[in-house]
Each structure stands twice: as C-alpha cells, then as structure tokens.
Motif scaffolding. Structure first.
Motif, PDB file in Angstrom:
ATOM      1  N   GLU A  48       0.785  -1.108  -0.054  1.00  0.00           N
ATOM      2  CA  GLU A  48       0.055   0.001   0.103  1.00  0.00           C
ATOM      3  C   GLU A  48       0.813   1.130   0.130  1.00  0.00           C
ATOM      4  OE1 GLU A  48      -3.346   2.401   3.000  1.00  0.00           O
ATOM      5  OE2 GLU A  48      -2.993   0.121   3.147  1.00  0.00           O
ATOM      6  N   ALA A  49       0.788   2.126  -1.008  1.00  0.00           N
ATOM      7  CA  ALA A  49       1.525   3.410  -1.018  1.00  0.00           C
ATOM      8  C   ALA A  49       0.767   4.455  -1.449  1.00  0.00           C
ATOM      9  CB  ALA A  49       2.663   3.118  -2.205  1.00  0.00           C
ATOM     10  N   ARG A  50       1.721   5.520  -1.142  1.00  0.00           N
ATOM     11  CA  ARG A  50       0.943   6.859  -1.412  1.00  0.00           C
ATOM     12  C   ARG A  50       1.585   7.722  -2.490  1.00  0.00           C
ATOM     13  NH1 ARG A  50      -3.649   8.416   1.171  1.00  0.00           N
ATOM     14  NH2 ARG A  50      -3.022  10.748   0.801  1.00  0.00           N
ATOM     15  N   LEU A  51       1.204   8.355  -3.259  1.00  0.00           N
ATOM     16  CA  LEU A  51       1.769   9.462  -4.300  1.00  0.00           C
ATOM     17  C   LEU A  51       0.707  10.388  -4.635  1.00  0.00           C
ATOM     18  CD1 LEU A  51       4.100   9.627  -6.066  1.00  0.00           C
ATOM     19  CD2 LEU A  51       2.802   8.325  -8.125  1.00  0.00           C
ATOM     20  N   ASP A  52       1.354  11.713  -4.191  1.00  0.00           N
ATOM     21  CA  ASP A  52       0.773  13.063  -4.389  1.00  0.00           C
ATOM     22  C   ASP A  52      -0.659  12.843  -3.976  1.00  0.00           C
ATOM     23  OD1 ASP A  52       2.826  13.712  -6.022  1.00  0.00           O
ATOM     24  OD2 ASP A  52       1.964  13.315  -7.888  1.00  0.00           O
ATOM     25  N   GLY A  53      -0.853  12.253  -2.847  1.00  0.00           N
ATOM     26  CA  GLY A  53      -1.976  12.265  -1.885  1.00  0.00           C
ATOM     27  C   GLY A  53      -2.890  11.072  -2.338  1.00  0.00           C
ATOM     28  N   VAL A  54      -2.966  10.339  -3.196  1.00  0.00           N
ATOM     29  CA  VAL A  54      -3.515   9.207  -3.781  1.00  0.00           C
ATOM     30  C   VAL A  54      -3.152   7.843  -3.522  1.00  0.00           C
ATOM     31  CG1 VAL A  54      -4.389   8.118  -5.903  1.00  0.00           C
ATOM     32  CG2 VAL A  54      -4.336  10.473  -5.853  1.00  0.00           C
ATOM     33  N   THR A  55      -3.773   7.031  -2.862  1.00  0.00           N
ATOM     34  CA  THR A  55      -3.322   5.751  -2.438  1.00  0.00           C
ATOM     35  C   THR A  55      -3.595   4.610  -3.595  1.00  0.00           C
ATOM     36  OG1 THR A  55      -4.095   5.956  -0.161  1.00  0.00           O
ATOM     37  CG2 THR A  55      -3.931   3.824  -1.058  1.00  0.00           C
ATOM     38  N   PHE A  56      -2.340   3.870  -3.469  1.00  0.00           N
ATOM     39  CA  PHE A  56      -2.397   2.762  -4.592  1.00  0.00           C
ATOM     40  C   PHE A  56      -1.959   1.403  -3.862  1.00  0.00           C
ATOM     41  CE2 PHE A  56      -1.328   6.721  -6.926  1.00  0.00           C
ATOM     42  CZ  PHE A  56      -1.877   6.308  -8.490  1.00  0.00           C
ATOM     43  N   PHE A  57      -2.391   0.453  -4.380  1.00  0.00           N
ATOM     44  CA  PHE A  57      -2.352  -0.990  -3.874  1.00  0.00           C
ATOM     45  C   PHE A  57      -1.299  -1.554  -5.274  1.00  0.00           C
ATOM     46  CE2 PHE A  57      -6.241  -0.167  -1.947  1.00  0.00           C
ATOM     47  CZ  PHE A  57      -5.825  -0.073  -0.594  1.00  0.00           C
ATOM     48  N   LEU A  58      -0.452  -2.247  -4.855  1.00  0.00           N
ATOM     49  CA  LEU A  58       0.607  -2.780  -5.868  1.00  0.00           C
ATOM     50  C   LEU A  58       0.732  -4.330  -5.574  1.00  0.00           C
ATOM     51  CD1 LEU A  58       3.256   0.206  -5.238  1.00  0.00           C
ATOM     52  CD2 LEU A  58       1.410  -0.134  -7.075  1.00  0.00           C
ATOM     53  N   ALA A  59       0.588  -4.806  -6.723  1.00  0.00           N
ATOM     54  CA  ALA A  59       1.198  -6.299  -6.700  1.00  0.00           C
ATOM     55  C   ALA A  59       2.552  -6.427  -7.184  1.00  0.00           C
ATOM     56  CB  ALA A  59       0.001  -7.271  -7.050  1.00  0.00           C
ATOM     57  N   VAL A  60       3.386  -6.871  -6.452  1.00  0.00           N
ATOM     58  CA  VAL A  60       4.871  -6.833  -7.068  1.00  0.00           C
ATOM     59  C   VAL A  60       5.499  -8.236  -7.219  1.00  0.00           C
ATOM     60  CG1 VAL A  60       7.155  -5.563  -6.829  1.00  0.00           C
ATOM     61  CG2 VAL A  60       4.967  -4.781  -5.659  1.00  0.00           C
ATOM     62  N   ARG A  61       6.240  -8.285  -8.194  1.00  0.00           N
ATOM     63  CA  ARG A  61       7.106  -9.738  -8.680  1.00  0.00           C
ATOM     64  C   ARG A  61       8.328  -9.281  -9.306  1.00  0.00           C
ATOM     65  NH1 ARG A  61       2.340 -11.893 -12.897  1.00  0.00           N
ATOM     66  NH2 ARG A  61       2.657  -9.957 -14.276  1.00  0.00           N
ATOM     67  N   SER A  62       9.386 -10.265  -9.260  1.00  0.00           N
ATOM     68  CA  SER A  62      10.402 -10.133  -9.993  1.00  0.00           C
ATOM     69  C   SER A  62      10.593 -11.392 -10.551  1.00  0.00           C
ATOM     70  CB  SER A  62      11.682  -9.640  -8.947  1.00  0.00           C
ATOM     71  OG  SER A  62      12.849  -9.628  -9.751  1.00  0.00           O
ATOM     72  N   ILE A  63      10.511 -11.643 -11.733  1.00  0.00           N
ATOM     73  CA  ILE A  63      10.294 -12.933 -12.328  1.00  0.00           C
ATOM     74  C   ILE A  63      12.029 -13.085 -13.030  1.00  0.00           C
ATOM     75  CG2 ILE A  63       9.646 -14.516 -14.178  1.00  0.00           C
ATOM     76  CD1 ILE A  63       6.847 -13.232 -13.432  1.00  0.00           C
ATOM     77  N   ASP A  64      12.455 -14.262 -12.847  1.00  0.00           N
ATOM     78  CA  ASP A  64      13.611 -14.581 -13.394  1.00  0.00           C
ATOM     79  C   ASP A  64      14.958 -13.432 -13.469  1.00  0.00           C
ATOM     80  OD1 ASP A  64      12.822 -17.116 -14.514  1.00  0.00           O
ATOM     81  OD2 ASP A  64      12.108 -16.014 -16.453  1.00  0.00           O
ATOM     82  N   GLY A  65      14.721 -12.819 -12.084  1.00  0.00           N
ATOM     83  CA  GLY A  65      15.802 -11.828 -11.684  1.00  0.00           C
ATOM     84  C   GLY A  65      15.713 -10.318 -12.388  1.00  0.00           C
ATOM     85  N   GLN A  66      14.589 -10.304 -13.074  1.00  0.00           N
ATOM     86  CA  GLN A  66      14.307  -9.065 -13.844  1.00  0.00           C
ATOM     87  C   GLN A  66      13.797  -8.067 -12.824  1.00  0.00           C
ATOM     88  OE1 GLN A  66      14.602  -8.760 -17.419  1.00  0.00           O
ATOM     89  NE2 GLN A  66      15.192 -10.774 -17.025  1.00  0.00           N
TER      90      GLN A  66
END
Length: 292
Positions: A235-253
């Motif tokens: 859960e993150a905030r940017l310029d007063g707006v809340t975002f939910f992020l699903a994060v992954r790093s496949i094959d070291g990318q």
C-alpha cells in the motif's frame, strides 16, 4: 334480311350473294386507321413505362430507361437500357435458436455489443448517464460513456474498430481520467514504482512514493509468479492518492508492480489481496484473468 319460312334455302343463298355484290365503299381507310391505333398503343405503353420507372426509383432504386420507339417499327417501344445488376448481398449464416438465444443472453449483460455492421456499439438496454467526445494526450479520439446497465455502472470508450469497458468505481478515476489511461496507458510504467532490496522486501524507486504498508510473499499463486519468486503486496501513497501494488520479480528481472488505485470497492490492502487472489485463480481454461 329476314327469311320467310317457305323460302327455299337456295333462293336465300342467291339473294345474299346479290346483296353483297353491291356493298357500299367503306367510309374510312382501314390501313391508316390500324396504323394510327398502333401509334396510340405505343404512346400509352411509353407513358405507362415512365410511371413504372419513377416508382422503381422511389421504391427500390432499380433504374430502367424506357425510350420512345420509331413509329415505323411496330415493336419499338421496349426497355432500351438495363443497368448493371446490383451485387447480391452475402447471406448471413443461419444460427440455431439455441445459438441465437445464447449470444443474446451474453450480449444482454455487456455494456458493449456488436452493431449491425460488425462495429462495437452501446447496448441498447443501457441508460446513458454521460456521453462525450474525447481526445487523449496522444491525439487518439474516442466516444466516451458513463452507463448504467442492470444496476451496474460502467465507463466505456468506443472507436470504429475497438472498445473497452470497466465497472465503476473504476479505481476512483473520473471518466476522462479512465479514458486517458485506456488510450495512452498509465503515466508510470510497472518497473518504475519499486525495487526489491533484500529478499521480498521492497523500497521506492519513484520519487515521492511513500510506502504505507507491505506484505512479503503474499501467496498469490503460480499464475501470479512461480514458486521462489520474490513477491509482495504494497500500500503506497503518491501525490495524496493511495495505490495498491502487486509486485513480482520473475527470473531476476526488475521488480514489476501492477497498480490499482484505491476506490470505493477496494479500500484496504487485505481487500486488494482477496481481489488479486480471485483474479489469479484457475479458471475453466486453466489460466486466470490477472490484474490486467
């Protein structure tokens, strides 16, 4: 001439022959009268043909040219020119009642249906709340709609050969903000949000991004990322707006963060996790919808 009962048949024949031998000259020229009659018939045919031509142009658009004939030719009043035949339209394949009903039920629930010429069109059953012509920042143009269909509201954009729809609250975006994202794409690329610094822990890459909460290895399943892949929910905030992020790093990318802007339907990170789990769950074809 009347015949007396007692008059012999032969006498009657003799009298008839005598009277016919002195028949008066005809009072009119038979040949010229017949010729005049033929001309009159031809004129009537031409006049009738002109009426038929006008009617055909109004009703069916079929053009026939009727030309007056030469009076010296008894059959000259005929159709003189026939236009090229209009191509016969291709027949639409016949559908069985079951197929037609099934297609109708599927389209009935969708805000965008197929028009008569195969183009995308708004479902006639939908109520239009707002409609406008929209030009995105990259110059792409579309007709945009805010609709209500069967109790659900949607944003829709239509172009001659493409369309898109999304149920509200549409991640809290206005109609024009949503259309901009659809036609241009998000301003922030997936790999510009975050990075994994150690294990499945993330830190911001994007300037001004504030991490409010993160869950490491949230277990979104193989359809989101293979086992052993660094993953996180943020859960993150940017310029007063809340975002939910699903994060992954496949094959070291580089870390890929799939974003969802907070709206009235998904207000917490836990709700976002439930939503993501459902999106990446196995479906009938063995795949998943995903967050895209």
């Amino acid at each position: 001439m009347s015949r007396h009962p007692e008059e012999p048949v032969q006498d009657m024949i003799d009298r008839l022959a005598k009277e016919l031998a002195h028949a008066p000259e005809p009072g009119f020229d038979i040949a010229s009268t017949v010729a005049s009659g033929r001309k009159a018939v031809r004129r009537r045919r031409i006049a009738a043909g002109a009426v038929v031509l006008a009617t055909a142009l109004v009703v069916g658009g079929t053009a026939w040219l009727v030309a007056p004939g030469n009076d010296d030719q008894p059959d000259s009043s005929q159709v003189a020119v026939e236009p090229k035949a209009t191509p016969t339209p291709t027949q639409t394949p016949t559908q069985t009642p079951t197929q037609t009903m099934s297609a109708g039920l599927e389209e009935e629930a969708e805000p965008v249906v197929t028009g008569t010429a195969g183009e995308p069109a708004i479902n006639p059953a939908a109520a239009v709340i707002e409609r406008d012509s929209f030009t995105a920042s990259n110059g792409k143009q579309a007709e945009i709609y805010h609709l209500r269909l069967h109790g659900t509201e949607y944003y829709v954009y239509l172009q001659p050969d493409s369309a898109s729809s999304f149920p509200l609250p549409a991640q809290g975006l206005t109609l024009r903000e949503w259309a901009e994202v659809q036609l241009v794409g998000p301003d922030i690329e997936d790999d510009q949000w975050l990075r994994f610094d150690r294990g499945s822990h993330v830190t911001p890459v994007l300037f001004g991004l504030e991490i409010v909460k993160q869950v490491q290895n949230p277990g979104l399943g193989e359809n989101f990322a293979p086992a052993g892949t660094p993953t996180a929910l943020v859960e993150a905030r940017l310029d007063g707006v809340t975002f939910f992020l699903a994060v992954r790093s496949i094959d070291g990318q580089r870390a890929e963060a799939i974003s969802y802007r907070r709206d009235d339907r998904i207000t917490t990170l836990q709700q976002f996790r439930t939503f993501a789990l459902n999106q990446y769950a196995e479906n009938e074809s063995g795949g998943s919808e995903g967050l895209r």
